[in-house]
Design a protein around this motif. Sequence first.
Motif, PDB file in Angstrom:
ATOM      1  N   ARG A   1     -31.132  -5.683  20.006  1.00  0.00           N
ATOM      2  CA  ARG A   1     -31.576  -4.527  19.265  1.00  0.00           C
ATOM      3  C   ARG A   1     -32.997  -4.773  18.783  1.00  0.00           C
ATOM      4  NH1 ARG A   1     -29.014  -2.467  13.609  1.00  0.00           N
ATOM      5  NH2 ARG A   1     -30.909  -1.475  12.973  1.00  0.00           N
ATOM      6  N   GLY A   2     -33.877  -3.792  18.955  1.00  0.00           N
ATOM      7  CA  GLY A   2     -35.244  -3.937  18.489  1.00  0.00           C
ATOM      8  C   GLY A   2     -36.186  -4.507  19.524  1.00  0.00           C
ATOM      9  N   THR A   3     -35.677  -5.205  20.529  1.00  0.00           N
ATOM     10  CA  THR A   3     -36.563  -5.799  21.527  1.00  0.00           C
ATOM     11  C   THR A   3     -37.071  -4.762  22.517  1.00  0.00           C
ATOM     12  OG1 THR A   3     -34.670  -6.424  22.879  1.00  0.00           O
ATOM     13  CG2 THR A   3     -35.545  -8.096  21.387  1.00  0.00           C
ATOM     14  N   GLU A   4     -36.435  -3.599  22.573  1.00  0.00           N
ATOM     15  CA  GLU A   4     -36.844  -2.559  23.513  1.00  0.00           C
ATOM     16  C   GLU A   4     -37.862  -1.591  22.904  1.00  0.00           C
ATOM     17  OE1 GLU A   4     -35.806  -2.910  26.621  1.00  0.00           O
ATOM     18  OE2 GLU A   4     -34.707  -4.645  25.879  1.00  0.00           O
ATOM     19  N   VAL A   5     -38.249  -1.810  21.661  1.00  0.00           N
ATOM     20  CA  VAL A   5     -39.188  -0.923  20.985  1.00  0.00           C
ATOM     21  C   VAL A   5     -40.547  -1.012  21.663  1.00  0.00           C
ATOM     22  CG1 VAL A   5     -40.377  -0.494  18.800  1.00  0.00           C
ATOM     23  CG2 VAL A   5     -37.965  -1.131  18.804  1.00  0.00           C
ATOM     24  N   GLY A   6     -41.204   0.133  21.841  1.00  0.00           N
ATOM     25  CA  GLY A   6     -42.500   0.157  22.497  1.00  0.00           C
ATOM     26  C   GLY A   6     -43.568  -0.556  21.704  1.00  0.00           C
ATOM     27  N   LYS A   7     -44.611  -0.929  22.411  1.00  0.00           N
ATOM     28  CA  LYS A   7     -45.739  -1.623  21.801  1.00  0.00           C
ATOM     29  C   LYS A   7     -46.452  -0.687  20.827  1.00  0.00           C
ATOM     30  CE  LYS A   7     -49.640  -4.384  23.237  1.00  0.00           C
ATOM     31  NZ  LYS A   7     -50.435  -4.871  24.359  1.00  0.00           N
ATOM     32  N   THR A   8     -46.893  -1.229  19.690  1.00  0.00           N
ATOM     33  CA  THR A   8     -47.610  -0.437  18.694  1.00  0.00           C
ATOM     34  C   THR A   8     -49.109  -0.500  18.957  1.00  0.00           C
ATOM     35  OG1 THR A   8     -47.837  -2.282  17.148  1.00  0.00           O
ATOM     36  CG2 THR A   8     -45.863  -0.926  16.935  1.00  0.00           C
ATOM     37  N   ASP A   9     -49.865   0.453  18.436  1.00  0.00           N
ATOM     38  CA  ASP A   9     -51.321   0.415  18.536  1.00  0.00           C
ATOM     39  C   ASP A   9     -51.833  -0.843  17.858  1.00  0.00           C
ATOM     40  OD1 ASP A   9     -51.441   2.849  19.837  1.00  0.00           O
ATOM     41  OD2 ASP A   9     -51.845   3.991  18.015  1.00  0.00           O
ATOM     42  N   GLY A  10     -52.682  -1.601  18.532  1.00  0.00           N
ATOM     43  CA  GLY A  10     -53.260  -2.801  17.951  1.00  0.00           C
ATOM     44  C   GLY A  10     -52.396  -4.044  18.083  1.00  0.00           C
ATOM     45  N   GLU A  11     -51.260  -3.936  18.795  1.00  0.00           N
ATOM     46  CA  GLU A  11     -50.368  -5.087  18.958  1.00  0.00           C
ATOM     47  C   GLU A  11     -50.866  -5.999  20.072  1.00  0.00           C
ATOM     48  OE1 GLU A  11     -45.652  -6.025  19.831  1.00  0.00           O
ATOM     49  OE2 GLU A  11     -46.294  -3.963  19.502  1.00  0.00           O
ATOM     50  N   HIS A  12     -50.802  -7.320  19.824  1.00  0.00           N
ATOM     51  CA  HIS A  12     -51.257  -8.317  20.787  1.00  0.00           C
ATOM     52  C   HIS A  12     -50.106  -9.261  21.114  1.00  0.00           C
ATOM     53  CE1 HIS A  12     -55.378  -7.020  20.084  1.00  0.00           C
ATOM     54  NE2 HIS A  12     -55.055  -6.995  18.800  1.00  0.00           N
ATOM     55  N   ALA A  13     -49.764  -9.360  22.394  1.00  0.00           N
ATOM     56  CA  ALA A  13     -48.664 -10.225  22.826  1.00  0.00           C
ATOM     57  C   ALA A  13     -49.042 -11.690  22.688  1.00  0.00           C
ATOM     58  CB  ALA A  13     -48.308  -9.917  24.272  1.00  0.00           C
ATOM     59  N   LEU A  14     -48.053 -12.517  22.397  1.00  0.00           N
ATOM     60  CA  LEU A  14     -48.224 -13.971  22.349  1.00  0.00           C
ATOM     61  C   LEU A  14     -47.535 -14.564  23.573  1.00  0.00           C
ATOM     62  CD1 LEU A  14     -47.394 -14.542  18.592  1.00  0.00           C
ATOM     63  CD2 LEU A  14     -49.638 -14.676  19.656  1.00  0.00           C
ATOM     64  N   SER A  15     -48.256 -15.376  24.299  1.00  0.00           N
ATOM     65  CA  SER A  15     -47.666 -16.013  25.474  1.00  0.00           C
ATOM     66  C   SER A  15     -48.132 -17.450  25.521  1.00  0.00           C
ATOM     67  CB  SER A  15     -48.089 -15.276  26.738  1.00  0.00           C
ATOM     68  OG  SER A  15     -47.500 -15.878  27.862  1.00  0.00           O
ATOM     69  N   PRO A  16     -47.256 -18.417  25.393  1.00  0.00           N
ATOM     70  CA  PRO A  16     -45.811 -18.248  25.204  1.00  0.00           C
ATOM     71  C   PRO A  16     -45.475 -17.845  23.774  1.00  0.00           C
ATOM     72  CG  PRO A  16     -46.369 -20.568  25.075  1.00  0.00           C
ATOM     73  CD  PRO A  16     -47.648 -19.826  25.394  1.00  0.00           C
ATOM     74  N   MET A  17     -44.197 -17.478  23.575  1.00  0.00           N
ATOM     75  CA  MET A  17     -43.748 -17.156  22.216  1.00  0.00           C
ATOM     76  C   MET A  17     -43.866 -18.403  21.351  1.00  0.00           C
ATOM     77  SD  MET A  17     -40.477 -14.624  22.551  1.00  0.00           S
ATOM     78  CE  MET A  17     -39.498 -15.630  23.632  1.00  0.00           C
ATOM     79  N   LEU A  18     -44.112 -18.200  20.050  1.00  0.00           N
ATOM     80  CA  LEU A  18     -44.242 -19.318  19.113  1.00  0.00           C
ATOM     81  C   LEU A  18     -42.933 -19.541  18.365  1.00  0.00           C
ATOM     82  CD1 LEU A  18     -47.691 -18.441  17.511  1.00  0.00           C
ATOM     83  CD2 LEU A  18     -47.226 -20.096  19.314  1.00  0.00           C
ATOM     84  N   ALA A  19     -42.543 -20.800  18.224  1.00  0.00           N
ATOM     85  CA  ALA A  19     -41.334 -21.151  17.470  1.00  0.00           C
ATOM     86  C   ALA A  19     -41.691 -21.216  15.992  1.00  0.00           C
ATOM     87  CB  ALA A  19     -40.792 -22.489  17.950  1.00  0.00           C
ATOM     88  N   LEU A  20     -41.074 -20.342  15.202  1.00  0.00           N
ATOM     89  CA  LEU A  20     -41.344 -20.243  13.770  1.00  0.00           C
ATOM     90  C   LEU A  20     -40.040 -20.289  12.998  1.00  0.00           C
ATOM     91  CD1 LEU A  20     -43.837 -17.250  13.964  1.00  0.00           C
ATOM     92  CD2 LEU A  20     -44.423 -19.664  13.811  1.00  0.00           C
ATOM     93  N   ARG A  21     -40.159 -20.232  11.676  1.00  0.00           N
ATOM     94  CA  ARG A  21     -38.987 -20.092  10.802  1.00  0.00           C
ATOM     95  C   ARG A  21     -39.417 -19.294   9.581  1.00  0.00           C
ATOM     96  NH1 ARG A  21     -39.388 -26.139   9.285  1.00  0.00           N
ATOM     97  NH2 ARG A  21     -40.992 -25.983   7.731  1.00  0.00           N
ATOM     98  N   ALA A  22     -38.454 -18.661   8.950  1.00  0.00           N
ATOM     99  CA  ALA A  22     -38.721 -17.911   7.727  1.00  0.00           C
ATOM    100  C   ALA A  22     -38.996 -18.899   6.602  1.00  0.00           C
ATOM    101  CB  ALA A  22     -37.529 -17.023   7.386  1.00  0.00           C
TER     102      ALA A  22
END
Length: 78
Positions: A1-22
């Motif tokens: 859920r939420g991963t299919e949302v379209g790209k927003t204006d000004g959004e920049h993809a990260l490649s590769p994804m970064l491993a983070l935590r809250a």
Amino acid sequence: RGTEVGKTDGEHALSPMLALRASNKSNVREGPGPTFKILFVVERGTPLSAVSYNGVWVRVKTDDGRAGWVHYSLIDQR
């Protein structure tokens, strides 16, 4: 859920994804801003993957597939 949302204006993809935590208990929102609906809340230490960013907002995905936006000040590197 939420991963299919379209790209927003000004959004920049990260490649590769970064491993983070809250870094704190955090609201995960529908879009990049404080006025967007809260989709769910993550607890401090929750593993997250950063998919993209838009200004000071980061699109994240949880290990169980949920996705949304978190302010950059609420996340740390894993």
